[in-house]
Design an enzyme around this catalytic site. Structure first.
Site, short mmCIF file in Angstrom:
data_model
loop_
_atom_site.label_atom_id
_atom_site.label_comp_id
_atom_site.label_asym_id
_atom_site.label_seq_id
_atom_site.Cartn_x
_atom_site.Cartn_y
_atom_site.Cartn_z
CG MET A 179 91.46 -1.29 71.06
SD MET A 179 89.95 -0.36 70.93
CE MET A 179 88.83 -1.36 71.83
CB CYS A 180 95.60 -2.93 66.84
SG CYS A 180 96.87 -1.68 66.89
#
Lengths: 305, 227
Positions: A1-2
């Site tokens: 994700m980040c």
């Protein structure tokens, strides 16, 4: 994700509050990236030579001794300070000479960033811990970009965390993953670009370094990146004078931008922008796929790739 | 009117209260203050209540909506009104990608722009966008109408089944098996009705219609024995 965030202050009166405004943005993206965090802060400009941010895994590293050795070697150390396990040094010398000296004489020390303005700070841990470790909230400056990481393509290490330096005063944060990074890394190695990790985002950073070393502008390098990088990405690239945002052509990864008379802010999600002053009256929109958005001191530019 | 302030009240409590709302008592009107981009606001509503969200909302706002009338006074993140069954969702600002994804019914109105994949796999929902829509919108749209008062991005209606697409402005490109079609009276009536319900005053005759050419594999009877 980040998660990724960026804040560029148009109003110089806010520069003393950069860290205070930026820290909640980074922490708001913890859900998207709880394993490591990092940020690049631009400010405290040093025009006489090079400003280096060096890091050591040894909490007791003797930075005074390193500073003394650098002064003995170059006689040009203007000032330095320590911040946790990092030291920021300003030397009135040529960047390449200093970097090769560090590589040879202090191989256990990592160069996080080099330039006139940039300082990159990053590490493993929750964004709130990393921000506290380096006292982000008290930092001043004109702009900052940051990243909260949920690792996919390589291990959870300081080396795998963002931002990645891509040259003098340049760095990159990435949300997404690249599918052709292995082959591209080999190609870039043959062109003389070195890599510290198996991380895909580091390949994107190395790619931009390579294109710009060939004389391309940041805009040209980003246009080339849209052709040569396969995978999905939202990139934010910090420059000495501002930052750029680009999303892949099918906009797999989110981004939202807010602009007022005082600042331009970008984030993976609006949540990260919700505490900024005047946000309720800000122009808020989603950057389009495969367009390069740049905000710098000389104004804003948008280019189709 | 009941008010929840998401700067202090929990999102879970809000959604539970909305699910439990007794419309025979005076719990028909709700207001959500300080949404601050939170995800999953007013999801899974199942009764004829009215919810006003005062600000920008995050992902999946008003997802799975049934019967309720949800108005967002701001922008919304990914997947607004995804899988809506009935009711109405009105976004006063812009919508991020996948607005109205897979929705079976109801009406989604976006006053601003909707980005990529608007109405992806729509299954009966009606969507009216007053601004522009992004690339790959109405991908594999099965049923329902997508009405766009502005322009449409690349690959509109790729692999579309029976959804109806109407665009007033330009279309960057059509996706696989999507073609422009004749506007007959029944289509003018359909657009006219949707514009009226969305509160847009514009001439239905200014729209062009797009839909499936029905030439892909799954439309060929010769392939039926493969299943």
């Amino acid at each position: 994700m980040c998660g990724i965030v960026g804040l560029y202050l148009k109003n110089p009166e806010l520069e003393s509050r950069l860290g205070e405004l930026f820290e909640p943005m980074l922490i708001a993206m913890t859900d998207r990236g709880p394993d490591s965090a990092g940020f690049a802060v631009y400010g405290d400009e040093y025009d006489a030579g090079v400003k280096l941010t060096l890091q050591s895994d040894d909490a007791d590293y003797d930075w005074q001794a390193l500073a003394d050795r650098l002064e003995a070697a170059f006689g040009s150390l203007d000032s330095w300070f320590q911040n946790a396990n990092v030291a920021v040094l300003k030397l009135a010398s040529e960047e390449k000479q200093v970097l090769s000296w560090v590589a040879e004489n202090a191989p256990d020390v990592r160069v996080m960033s080099a330039g006139q303005s940039i300082e990159i700070l990053k590490g493993v841990g929750l964004p709130t811990e990393v921000a506290a470790r380096y006292n982000l909230k008290s930092m001043r400056g004109s702009h900052a970009i940051g990243h909260t990481r949920m690792a996919t393509e390589s291990a959870v290490t300081l080396q795998g965390s963002h931002p990645f330096s891509t040259g003098l005063d340049l760095c990159l944060v990435h949300n997404g993953s690249l599918s052709n990074h292995n082959r591209l890394r080999d190609k870039l190695k043959r062109q003389g670009i070195s890599f510290q990790t198996d991380n895909d985002s580091e390949v994107a950073a190395g790619y931009l370094t390579w294109r710009m070393a060939k004389g391309e502008t940041l805009n040209q390098a980003l246009k080339s990146a849209l052709k040569d990088l396969d995978g999905f990405f939202t990139f934010t690239i910090g420059t000495r004078d501002g930052f750029a945002v680009v999303r892949d052509p099918i906009s797999c990864k989110p981004a939202v931008i807010a602009e007022t008379d005082d600042y331009v802010a970008m984030a993976s999600e609006y949540r990260a922008l919700a505490d900024l002053p005047g946000i309720k009256e800000a122009k808020v929109w989603e950057p389009e796929p495969a367009k390069i958005y740049v905000w710098e001191r000389d104004g804003a530019k948008v280019e189709a790739a | 009117m009941k008010t929840y302030d998401l700067s202090s009240d929990s999102l879970r409590e809000l959604n539970q209260a909305l699910h439990d709302a007794d419309i025979t008592a005076s719990e028909r009107e709700w207001r959500v203050a300080n949404p601050n981009g939170a995800h999953n606001i007013a999801c899974g509503l199942n009764d004829a209540i009215s919810v006003d969200i005062d600000g920008h909302a995050g992902y999946y706002c008003a997802g799975m909506n049934q019967k309720a009338n949800v108005t967002v006074h701001g922008n919304v993140g990914v997947g607004v009104a995804e899988n809506m069954m009935s009711g109405m969702v009105h976004v006063k600002g812009d919508a991020s990608q996948s607005a109205g994804a897979t929705a079976h019914g109801g009406l989604l109105v976006v006053d601003g722009n909707a980005s990529a994949r608007c109405g992806i796999s729509m299954k009966g929902v009606d969507i009216v966008v007053k601004g522009n829509i992004g690339p790959m919108s109405a991908f594999m749209g099965q049923s329902g109408c997508l009405v766009v008062c502005g322009d449409a991005g690349e690959a509109l209606g790729d692999s579309i089944y029976e959804a109806h697409i109407y665009v007033k402005g330009s279309v960057t490109s059509l996706g696989a098996d999507c073609i422009e079609k004749e506007m007959r009276q029944e289509h003018l009536d359909e657009v006219s009705d949707l514009l009226k319900r969305a509160g847009v005053e514009t001439d239905p005759a200014a729209f062009k219609r797009y839909g499936s050419a029905r030439q892909l594999y799954n439309f060929k009877v010769d392939n039926a024995s493969a299943y």
